[in-house]
Design a protein around this motif. Structure first.
Motif, short mmCIF file in Angstrom:
data_model
loop_
_atom_site.label_atom_id
_atom_site.label_comp_id
_atom_site.label_asym_id
_atom_site.label_seq_id
_atom_site.Cartn_x
_atom_site.Cartn_y
_atom_site.Cartn_z
N VAL A 127 -2.64 0.78 -2.27
CA VAL A 127 -2.38 -0.24 -1.26
C VAL A 127 -3.33 -0.02 -0.10
O VAL A 127 -3.49 1.10 0.38
CB VAL A 127 -0.92 -0.18 -0.76
CG1 VAL A 127 -0.67 -1.25 0.30
CG2 VAL A 127 0.06 -0.34 -1.93
N SER A 215 -2.83 -4.05 -3.81
CA SER A 215 -2.18 -4.81 -2.76
C SER A 215 -2.97 -4.61 -1.47
O SER A 215 -3.49 -3.52 -1.22
CB SER A 215 -0.73 -4.34 -2.60
OG SER A 215 0.00 -5.19 -1.78
N LEU A 365 4.77 -9.49 -1.95
CA LEU A 365 4.13 -9.09 -0.70
C LEU A 365 4.43 -10.07 0.43
O LEU A 365 4.75 -9.67 1.56
CB LEU A 365 2.61 -8.95 -0.89
CG LEU A 365 1.80 -8.63 0.38
CD1 LEU A 365 2.29 -7.35 1.05
CD2 LEU A 365 0.32 -8.51 0.03
N GLU A 437 5.58 -2.06 -0.30
CA GLU A 437 4.55 -2.24 -1.32
C GLU A 437 4.20 -0.91 -2.03
O GLU A 437 4.00 -0.89 -3.25
CB GLU A 437 3.27 -2.80 -0.69
CG GLU A 437 3.33 -4.28 -0.36
CD GLU A 437 3.37 -5.15 -1.60
OE1 GLU A 437 2.42 -5.09 -2.43
OE2 GLU A 437 4.36 -5.88 -1.79
#
Length: 442
Positions: A127, A215, A365, A437
């Protein structure tokens, strides 16, 4: 840099001094943005459960304790000039700050992006949390902070230096609260977000062969309501007509670049006006023009810079096609008018290509970002904008751009300001979205 272009840039900076948001009006409240999107209860529960965990509560408290240092970090970074394509000095300082904050590894890549890696327990996902290092202001701009009461004034203090300070504070808070994630987290200071930087930092980060990213959370703007999930793409061109030039009387009859430029502007704007009146919002602007040396001289060149934007790839391609046709039509007609001398030529240079795209508000998200806003009693606002999230969105990577807390204004102007009005909520919200996330491992 061409002197006229420099003057035009400075004028444009001064003209937007009353810009109401830190995306300098690139962020848009359109009809789609006004639609009410429900938040799935499972994401509200997820975010609320995360927020109640002892380690997260500890981090929230640490963010408050760190406020004086976060303010100093903002001042330090703001006062390091970071003009377009000249972010190296700020990159070095930000890398040092990230290292001191406790990241597992920190490096500056080939284009001067700062990347700080915090390893996760499994490392199966990665992430990114990112803010951009560059500002719009040219070298020589006075970036010294001036405080008036609780308000900080300086070019770039909000866009996006506050974002850098917030991302750094999140890293510090996680380290001090001993929060471990399941996924790897990359804390990034990216170059080239503004103007002709053309998102080059993120394009390099997400290049083929670069780190796999699952992400992406960009931090830009203020407040805790905004969530940009639709990428406003843009094409930008510098178009230059060139001829021999000569005396306005003695060389009369040769091609005139200004004549061609004027025709091109007319044909393009006439056709683009019709094309953009229906469908997804698509914009066009002949933004800067220049050329010529004297009132009694036929110019040897005439140039313009053109901006086109749309979140629709098809509409952006369509308005681009109209520009190309107008440029060639004007060239042909001007050459047909000449009485002597060589033909006019034209150079069409693409100077900006920001990808467009969108992710649906139902994906995890976006839902998590909305739930985090609601957790802090803020009304989430879904928007379209031109930010560093454009690139991951275009590549199919879930990505949003969210604010860094507090309030501010005057983006891209010499009177830019930022006020720490509950700014700590910005870091708390970023942390909740990140942990949702990346997953908590402890």
């Amino acid at each position: 840099m061409h002197q006229l272009f420099k003057l035009s840039f400075i004028a444009s900076v001064l003209l937007v001094s009353t810009a109401p948001c830190l995306f300098a009006q690139e962020e848009e409240d359109d009809e789609e943005s006004k639609k009410v999107v429900p938040i799935d209860k499972k994401y509200e529960t997820e975010v609320s459960t995360l927020a109640k965990r002892p380690a997260v509560q500890s981090a929230f408290k640490i963010f408050t304790e760190l406020e004086p240092q976060t303010k100093q970090d903002l001042i330090t970074l703001t006062e390091i000039p970071s003009p377009p394509f000249k972010e190296a000095e700020r990159s070095k300082k930000y890398a040092a700050m990230m290292k001191e904050a406790g990241a597992d590894s920190v490096w500056i890549d080939e284009v001067n992006n700062v990347i700080a890696k915090r390893k996760g327990k499994s490392g199966k996902k990665t992430v990114v949390v990112e803010a951009h290092l560059d500002t719009v202001f040219p070298a020589g701009t006075d970036v010294k902070i001036k405080a008036k009461g609780d308000t900080l004034y300086a070019p770039g203090v909000g866009d996006d230096t506050r974002g850098l300070a917030a991302v750094l504070a999140v890293l510090k808070g996680m380290e001090k609260a001993k929060i471990e994630t399941d996924a790897d987290v990359l804390f990034v200071g990216a170059v080239g977000e503004e103007g002709l930087g053309d998102l080059r930092g993120v394009k390099h980060l997400l290049r083929q062969g670069g780190p796999k990213v699952d992400s992406y959370i960009a931090v830009d703007g203020h407040g805790i309501e905004s969530i940009t999930h639709r990428g406003l793409g843009s094409h930008r061109y510098r178009i230059t007509y060139k001829g021999p030039g000569g005396h306005s009387y003695g060389a009369f009859g040769i091609v005139n670049p200004h004549g061609a430029l004027g025709k091109a502007v007319y044909y393009f704007t006439t056709d683009a006006d019709k094309f953009t009146r229906e469908g997804v919002k698509t914009t066009y602007s002949v933004s800067v023009i220049g050329g010529g040396t004297s009132v009694n001289a036929i110019p040897y060149e005439s140039w313009m810079e053109v901006d086109m934007r749309s979140e629709s790839k098809e509409k952006l391609a369509g308005v681009d096609k109209l520009l190309q046709a107008a440029v060639q039509r004007a060239l042909k007609e001007e050459n047909a008018m000449k009485r002597s001398g060589p033909d006019l030529t034209v150079e069409v240079k693409l100077v900006g290509d920001r990808p467009s795209g969108r992710i649906e508000p139902t994906i995890p998200l976006v839902q998590r970002a909305m739930a985090a806003s609601k957790y802090f009693q803020a009304e989430p606002k879904l928007r379209v904008g031109s930010t560093n999230a454009n690139t991951p969105i275009a590549k199919g990577i879930p990505a949003v751009t969210i604010g860094s807390g507090g309030t501010g204004g005057g983006a891209h102007s010499l009177k830019e300001w930022w006020l720490n009005d509950k700014g700590v909520l910005g870091m708390q919200r970023i942390l909740l979205v990140l942990l949702a996330e990346a997953g908590m491992a402890n």
